[in-house]
Design an enzyme around this catalytic site. Structure first.
Site, PDB file in Angstrom:
ATOM      1  N   ILE A 159      -1.977  -0.105  -5.702  1.00  0.00           N
ATOM      2  CA  ILE A 159      -1.771   1.278  -5.171  1.00  0.00           C
ATOM      3  C   ILE A 159      -1.073   2.260  -6.218  1.00  0.00           C
ATOM      4  CG2 ILE A 159      -1.784   0.516  -2.416  1.00  0.00           C
ATOM      5  CD1 ILE A 159       1.371   0.799  -2.680  1.00  0.00           C
ATOM      6  N   GLY A 160      -0.869   1.975  -7.139  1.00  0.00           N
ATOM      7  CA  GLY A 160      -0.357   2.842  -8.114  1.00  0.00           C
ATOM      8  C   GLY A 160      -0.065   2.190  -9.553  1.00  0.00           C
ATOM      9  N   LYS A 161      -0.100   3.099 -10.676  1.00  0.00           N
ATOM     10  CA  LYS A 161       0.161   2.560 -12.055  1.00  0.00           C
ATOM     11  C   LYS A 161       0.989   3.374 -12.771  1.00  0.00           C
ATOM     12  CE  LYS A 161      -2.982   0.217 -14.168  1.00  0.00           C
ATOM     13  NZ  LYS A 161      -4.111   0.022 -14.959  1.00  0.00           N
ATOM     14  N   GLY A 162       1.640   2.965 -13.365  1.00  0.00           N
ATOM     15  CA  GLY A 162       2.392   3.905 -14.495  1.00  0.00           C
ATOM     16  C   GLY A 162       2.766   3.290 -15.706  1.00  0.00           C
ATOM     17  N   PHE A 164       5.353   1.831 -17.067  1.00  0.00           N
ATOM     18  CA  PHE A 164       6.169   0.665 -16.952  1.00  0.00           C
ATOM     19  C   PHE A 164       5.422  -0.393 -16.149  1.00  0.00           C
ATOM     20  CE2 PHE A 164      10.066   3.598 -17.531  1.00  0.00           C
ATOM     21  CZ  PHE A 164       9.697   3.583 -18.897  1.00  0.00           C
ATOM     22  N   LYS A 166       3.215  -1.313 -12.536  1.00  0.00           N
ATOM     23  CA  LYS A 166       2.272  -0.990 -11.315  1.00  0.00           C
ATOM     24  C   LYS A 166       2.831  -1.311  -9.847  1.00  0.00           C
ATOM     25  CE  LYS A 166      -0.908  -3.887 -12.473  1.00  0.00           C
ATOM     26  NZ  LYS A 166      -2.189  -4.718 -12.789  1.00  0.00           N
ATOM     27  N   ASP A 276      14.567  15.471  -8.378  1.00  0.00           N
ATOM     28  CA  ASP A 276      12.952  15.623  -8.636  1.00  0.00           C
ATOM     29  C   ASP A 276      12.230  15.902  -7.529  1.00  0.00           C
ATOM     30  OD1 ASP A 276      10.782  15.722 -10.344  1.00  0.00           O
ATOM     31  OD2 ASP A 276      10.417  13.211 -10.431  1.00  0.00           O
TER      32      ASP A 276
END
EC number: 2.7.11.1
Length: 479
Positions: A159-162, A164, A166, A276
């Site tokens: 449901i997400g990746k970045g 550093f 997932k 943020d």
């Protein structure tokens, strides 16, 4: 770990270039200028320009394909919507390759793209690295026998990746509970000098409990990765809905705003500054209530001088951050004012495609509020977007924000019990529904990939950096 929008801590204006003049609300809406105090001193134009140029160069090379697709759809539909927002922080410049990875983010269920850094704040003041120079952080060891491991969870969907790692939707084996599991590579965290930021995020999350803040249930580690198991929240990002609709009605914004105020007030009472606040970091649950995620830039304020780290997202930076002054919880109230303005009009109040121009507008620009905004909402915006920190609404505590006339009909106790009627409910069929999550991620096969041995050397050599990371929530222990 972020979202399908760019989340580069050292790059970009935060908004991709738009075709034609950006819109705020309906094109026929008039605006009335409202003056705001001018801060002194201000950063030099040269330093602002240098910082802005670095960010624009990064943005030009790092816009993800999914962001481009979204932007093209917006232009075809002629929707005045905010675009990618890019956090920045001052602790080491990411390479172009790292920046490109950062564009592959999806801010789902507390997935943070932990702070990277940049060498120069707008005026070069402050050490810009307070989070890395504070010495060892006190760690809290888990003393129970119910700590989890990665083998306790069934992987369902990405449901997400970045940059550093997932985030995956997971199911606790032997139970029906669904969570979001954030998986971070130690070697990447150490290489980017984000050990303290990562530990701080976990420590803050394990110490807070609030109806409008994501909950941390487990934290554990292997020799090469860190794992945080959080609430799975599936109503979609506020950013997603704002992009699709252009702007929200004032009654709808009021409920979102009240829930955010309640969450910020809770954090500030514990001397935690969030730093943020933006649409990408706010999720909607299946009932339409907000959930604040991504505490990668959050910090517990230990001194009266505040913190000096130059971090945040350009559109939402408070003037005192740009000026390099020590800042505290008041920056969150400025960001709230910016967010409210964006929800009501479609764009942040001082937005410009040119970052240097945007910084100057934040510092000195005229606050123009559309005439369709009610007098009470206008008054709230003016109070939150006051440049003089001592005069800004909220500086004396969240109570004075709650007492503002715009919130006069809000029952704050009912609000915290989620008994206040919302004006929008996401179209999700169940608690496991992933229809509001970008298919770019959900179509990927869920797997906890191995880290190459060659990449583990530094991380394994510094394995004590993450000592005490294990955690199990009290609510789990009571089950």
């Amino acid at each position: 770990m972020g979202k399908g929008q760019s989340k580069i801590k050292n790059g970009g204006s935060g908004k991709p270039a738009k075709a034609g003049k950006p819109k705020k609300g309906n094109k026929n809406d008039e605006t009335t200028p409202t003056s705001t105090p001018t801060p002194t001193p201000t950063p030099t134009q040269q330093n602002l320009d240098n910082s802005a140029q670095q960010q624009q160069q990064q943005q030009q090379t790092t816009t993800a394909a999914v962001s481009l697709d979204n932007k093209e759809q917006q232009q075809q539909q002629n929707i005045p919507a905010p675009a990618t927002q890019t956090p920045i922080t001052q602790t080491g410049t990411p390479t172009i390759e790292e920046s490109q990875k950062n564009t592959d983010n999806n801010n789902i269920n507390g997935a943070s793209n932990e702070a990277s850094s940049s060498p120069d704040s707008p005026n070069g003041s402050g050490n810009g690295n307070d989070d890395e120079d504070e010495g060892p952080e006190e760690v809290i060891f888990s003393k129970n026998k119910q700590s989890a491991t990665k083998d306790d969870f069934e992987l369902l969907n990405v449901i997400g990746k970045g940059s550093f790692g997932k985030v995956m939707q997971v199911k606790k084996k032997g139970e029906d509970k669904i969570f979001a599991m954030k998986v971070l590579r130690k070697d990447a965290i150490i290489a980017r000098k984000q050990v303290n930021h990562t530990k701080s995020e976990k420590t803050i999350l394990q110490c807070i409990s609030h109806p409008f803040i994501v909950n941390l249930h487990y934290a554990f580690q292997t020799k090469d990765k860190l794992y945080m198991v959080l609430d799975f929240v599936n109503g979609g990002e506020l950013f997603f809905h704002l992009k699709r609709e252009g702007r929200f009605s004032e009654p709808r914004v009021k409920i979102y705003a009240a829930e955010i105020v309640s969450a910020l007030d809770h954090l500030h009472k514990q001397d935690i500054v969030y730093r943020d606040l933006k649409p990408e970091n706010i999720l909607l649950d299946s009932e339409g209530h907000i959930c604040i995620t991504d505490f990668g830039l959050s910090k517990k304020i230990e001194t009266t001088d505040g913190t000096f780290t130059f971090c945040g997202t350009p559109e939402y930076l408070a003037p005192e951050v740009l000026n390099g002054h020590g800042h505290g919880c008041a920056v969150d109230w400025w960001s709230l004012g910016t967010l409210l303005y964006e929800m009501l009009t479609g764009l942040p109040p001082f937005y410009s495609q040119n970052v240097s121009t945007m910084y100057q507008k934040i510092l000195n620009g005229e606050l123009k509020i559309p005439t369709y905004i009610s007098p009470e909402a206008k008054s709230l915006l003016e109070g939150l977007l006051t440049r003089e920190v001592d005069k800004r609404l909220g500086t004396k505590g969240g109570g004075e924000v709650k007492q503002h006339p715009w919130f006069k009909n809000i029952d704050w106790e009912k609000l915290d019990r989620k008994e206040v009627e919302v004006h929008f409910k996401p179209k999700v069929k169940s608690g496991t529904d992933i229809s509001q999550i970008d298919p770019v991620f959900t179509q990927e096969r869920p797997m906890d990939s191995l880290v190459e041995t060659s990449a583990l050397g530094d991380a394994m050599g510094k394995d004590t950096s993450f000592e005490g990371f294990t955690y199990v929530a009290d609510s789990i222990l009571k089950d």
